[in-house]
Design a protein around this motif. Structure first.
Motif, short mmCIF file in Angstrom:
data_model
loop_
_atom_site.label_atom_id
_atom_site.label_comp_id
_atom_site.label_asym_id
_atom_site.label_seq_id
_atom_site.Cartn_x
_atom_site.Cartn_y
_atom_site.Cartn_z
N LEU A 304 0.83 -1.21 0.00
CA LEU A 304 0.00 0.00 0.00
C LEU A 304 0.86 1.26 0.00
N ASP A 305 0.27 2.36 -0.43
CA ASP A 305 0.89 3.66 -0.26
C ASP A 305 0.68 4.09 1.20
N PRO A 306 1.69 4.70 1.83
CA PRO A 306 1.52 5.12 3.23
C PRO A 306 0.34 6.05 3.45
N ALA A 307 -0.11 6.74 2.40
CA ALA A 307 -1.26 7.64 2.53
C ALA A 307 -2.58 6.97 2.16
N ALA A 308 -2.55 5.67 1.92
CA ALA A 308 -3.75 4.96 1.46
C ALA A 308 -4.85 4.98 2.50
N ARG A 309 -6.09 5.09 2.03
CA ARG A 309 -7.25 4.97 2.91
C ARG A 309 -7.64 3.50 3.00
N LEU A 310 -8.04 3.07 4.17
CA LEU A 310 -8.41 1.69 4.39
C LEU A 310 -9.93 1.51 4.27
N SER A 311 -10.34 0.31 3.88
CA SER A 311 -11.76 0.00 3.74
C SER A 311 -12.15 -1.03 4.79
N ALA A 312 -13.30 -0.83 5.41
CA ALA A 312 -13.80 -1.79 6.40
C ALA A 312 -13.89 -3.17 5.76
N GLY A 313 -13.40 -4.17 6.49
CA GLY A 313 -13.41 -5.54 5.97
C GLY A 313 -12.12 -5.93 5.28
N GLN A 314 -11.28 -4.96 4.96
CA GLN A 314 -10.00 -5.22 4.31
C GLN A 314 -9.09 -6.01 5.25
N LYS A 315 -8.35 -6.99 4.71
CA LYS A 315 -7.43 -7.78 5.53
C LYS A 315 -6.02 -7.25 5.36
N LEU A 316 -5.34 -7.06 6.49
CA LEU A 316 -3.97 -6.56 6.49
C LEU A 316 -3.07 -7.47 7.31
N LYS A 317 -1.81 -7.50 6.94
CA LYS A 317 -0.81 -8.21 7.73
C LYS A 317 -0.16 -7.23 8.71
N LEU A 318 -0.17 -7.56 9.96
CA LEU A 318 0.52 -6.79 10.98
C LEU A 318 1.52 -7.70 11.68
N VAL A 319 2.56 -7.13 12.24
CA VAL A 319 3.56 -7.92 12.95
C VAL A 319 3.44 -7.62 14.44
N LEU A 320 3.14 -8.67 15.20
CA LEU A 320 2.94 -8.52 16.65
C LEU A 320 3.95 -9.37 17.42
#
Length: 320
Positions: A304-320
């Motif tokens: 994604l672009d750092p300025a991208a808007r997110l959409s509800a329901g969209q799946k993202l990878k996060l590192v925890l």
């Protein structure tokens, strides 16, 4: 330099002429096909010992399943292919002689669809089909891994991309996804430090993006035109674009839940997060991963672009 990179092939060179399945031209082959397969068989345990196989049978089977699907449409189906996921955070993919193809968990963490993974695998299949590593090994004085791990020249990379786009298309994938993932890799120096490995072994990324995208657009345009003509001739409604080209993003991302991330001595895990209404990349960085990743890092690994808007329901990878 790693031990695996300097092991010398103990082999007898066999001179022969053969038709290259990519170029369809006769080429002088110093190493016979059987010898090529033998090199791969003997080299594979060294690679596995050096990097380790990632301990997830489900992901291993998934990589092999997609790889074998691509093999069915490639130009060299008379040998067995082996696809393996290696346990290293280095973002890389490579092929050994005789059909041995490897992805790392590091590069898999950057992918965002099955089609993107198919693009990387089909590129490596292209090297095997063109016997690139076999010729390079001969010219390198039989140094087993140097030529493979240091990458190939400009024309060999272009040729492997061209074959890869074609194989993706034949297998039903959206071929534009190869260029999309190459674009992600083109931002690699803006991302975390360890991801530069792929660009070292697969150079000329900007030119490769342009060529892969152009070829994919030609293939899809021709296919769409054929579909419209066929349906029009039958008296049906003519669609604007043919549907059904596989990308498979959400399903792919869901498979990465729990994937090991980072070096073995400081492992973290990828967590798949479903975006809620009002979420932003900044709020995820501050409130969900709580400083564990920056906005730029989250955007990078999700294409994604750092300025991208997110959409509800969209799946993202996060590192925890």
């Amino acid at each position: 330099m790693r031990v695996a990179l300097i092991i010398t092939c103990m082999m007898t060179l066999v001179s022969a002429c053969a038709v290259n399945p990519v170029t369809l031209e006769k080429e002088f082959m110093i190493i016979s096909e059987q010898k090529e397969i033998s090199i791969g068989e003997r080299s594979d345990p060294v690679i596995v010992q050096e990097y380790g196989l990632y301990d997830d049978p489900g992901l291993q089977n998934y990589v092999d399943e997609v790889g074998q699907k691509l093999v069915q449409v490639c130009s060299r189906k008379n040998i067995d292919y082996h696809f393996k996921l290696l346990d290293t955070d280095e973002a890389n993919a490579f092929a050994l002689p005789g059909g041995y193809i490897y992805l790392t968990r590091g590069i898999m963490a950057l992918m965002n669809s099955e089609a993107e993974m198919a693009g990387v695998l089909s590129h490596e299949i292209g090297h095997v089909v063109g016997r690139a590593s076999t010729r390079e090994l001969a010219m390198a004085g039989n140094m087993l891994f140097n030529a493979v791990m240091l990458g190939y020249g400009r024309e060999k990379e272009f040729l492997a991309d061209s074959q890869g786009v074609e194989y993706m298309f034949r297998a039903g994938y959206d071929p534009l996804q190869m260029a999309r993932f190459l674009s992600t890799l083109g931002k690699i120096y803006q991302g975390p430090a360890g991801y530069a490995q792929y660009l070292t072994t697969h150079p000329f990324v900007t030119d490769r993006i342009n060529r892969a995208e152009a070829q994919a657009k030609v293939l899809t345009a021709m296919d769409d035109a054929f579909a419209r003509r066929a349906i029009g001739s039958a008296g049906g409604a003519v669609p604007q674009s043919k549907s059904g080209r596989v990308i498979r993003s959400d399903e792919f991302i869901s498979r990465l839940d729990g994937l090991a991330y980072g070096s073995r001595d400081s492992i973290r895990r990828i967590k798949i997060y479903t975006v809620n209404e009002g979420d932003t990349l900044e709020s995820l960085a501050n409130d969900v991963v709580r400083g564990g990743q920056t906005v730029k890092e989250i955007a990078f690994m999700n294409g994604l672009d750092p300025a991208a808007r997110l959409s509800a329901g969209q799946k993202l990878k996060l590192v925890l």
